[in-house]
Scaffold this motif. Sequence first.
Motif, mmCIF file in Angstrom:
data_model
loop_
_atom_site.group_PDB
_atom_site.id
_atom_site.type_symbol
_atom_site.label_atom_id
_atom_site.label_comp_id
_atom_site.label_asym_id
_atom_site.label_seq_id
_atom_site.Cartn_x
_atom_site.Cartn_y
_atom_site.Cartn_z
ATOM 1 N N VAL A 121 3.019 7.759 -3.377
ATOM 2 C CA VAL A 121 2.257 8.556 -4.345
ATOM 3 C C VAL A 121 3.026 9.830 -4.674
ATOM 4 C CG1 VAL A 121 0.109 9.812 -4.793
ATOM 5 C CG2 VAL A 121 0.052 7.688 -3.470
ATOM 6 N N ARG A 122 3.137 10.116 -5.971
ATOM 7 C CA ARG A 122 3.715 11.392 -6.427
ATOM 8 C C ARG A 122 2.610 12.218 -7.059
ATOM 9 N NH1 ARG A 122 5.655 12.920 -11.315
ATOM 10 N NH2 ARG A 122 5.713 10.766 -12.070
ATOM 11 N N GLN A 123 2.563 13.484 -6.703
ATOM 12 C CA GLN A 123 1.525 14.379 -7.217
ATOM 13 C C GLN A 123 1.569 14.380 -8.752
ATOM 14 O OE1 GLN A 123 -1.497 16.184 -6.610
ATOM 15 N NE2 GLN A 123 -0.473 17.323 -4.987
ATOM 16 N N SER A 124 0.511 13.870 -9.379
ATOM 17 C CA SER A 124 0.469 13.774 -10.834
ATOM 18 C C SER A 124 -0.935 13.403 -11.276
ATOM 19 C CB SER A 124 1.451 12.707 -11.340
ATOM 20 O OG SER A 124 1.094 11.428 -10.856
ATOM 21 N N GLN A 125 -1.237 13.647 -12.538
ATOM 22 C CA GLN A 125 -2.540 13.276 -13.086
ATOM 23 C C GLN A 125 -2.715 11.763 -13.102
ATOM 24 O OE1 GLN A 125 -5.091 15.154 -13.675
ATOM 25 N NE2 GLN A 125 -6.370 13.487 -14.449
#
Length: 325
Positions: A121-125
């Motif tokens: 998971v990459r921090q993003s909307q």
Amino acid sequence: DKPDNCFDPAAEAFPVVQLQEYLPADLLGTMSAYYTVFEFCNSLKAFAHLHLVSNTCLKDWLYLDADVHVCGSFERVFSELAEHAVLLAPHLLFPTPLSRSETFERNALVHGIYNGGFLGVRQSQSAREFLVWWKERLIWLCLYKLPGLSYDQIWLNFAPVLFPEVHIFRDPGVDVAYWNLHERDLQLVGEDAATVQGNVVPFLHLSGWDWSQPEIITKHVKQQPAEPQLAWRRLTKQFLEILIRSGIKETSTWPYTFATAKNGTPLTLKMRRCYWERLRSSAAGQSVPSLFEAPEVYFALANPSPKFSDLARNLVKKVKRHVAK
């Protein structure tokens, strides 16, 4: 689960995030009751990811199942994750020979195309939107052996279609496990690392592997999927040594917090399913007895007494058989 005085979270070398910190109290009370231990564990994944999204400054991270042995660099994994919101690993990367399709391809059709034991998971909307969607389904439908359901990972089948930023990671070194050993030529590198087709193996996924019977690849299939390769044998031996040093002989005896009701009554699968059905069918605002507080209600539902007509019918059959003799 909860520590239950088995260990001191404050004494650990890393922060311990406990259930009540990321699961609302009402859901903790119901989900821990109607789910089995394995269902409940898997249902928490999206909640835990969303906790990291909302409460940390992490840029990206990986989820790995508890039965994973880390044995190599994750550099390529994080490099790929930098370009996408979410990474998924398929169970299979290549067509399976017809003689084995019954075991492996059909298995994936039942349990999911992608493995839920690995998630990047990459921090993003985009990641947040996917995780919220996943969480909403795992609240009620992280069940096993109900038509169309298989824990959390069956829902991942939808992910790359509904969320374009979810990426299928096709690295043959990632998520090596019993279900794909037939297509992965696992090569030992030194004493404690491995590659597949020149790709670093960051971890082995030892699903169904039992530390007390380490020579068996998995307990999930009757016929072992392949002859254990040298690299597999060496790395599982290393993992076993790590587990023993880490105290698995003690921790494997620790009790499960939600195994029983408050009065000590064991909660069976049938009782949990009855509670789930009662909650799902109840009208909004209707009070439903708690499985932990009133286990006798669900024991009765799970074990209904035979009807008088059934008893009479069985008695008549016995008399007829006796007369016939």
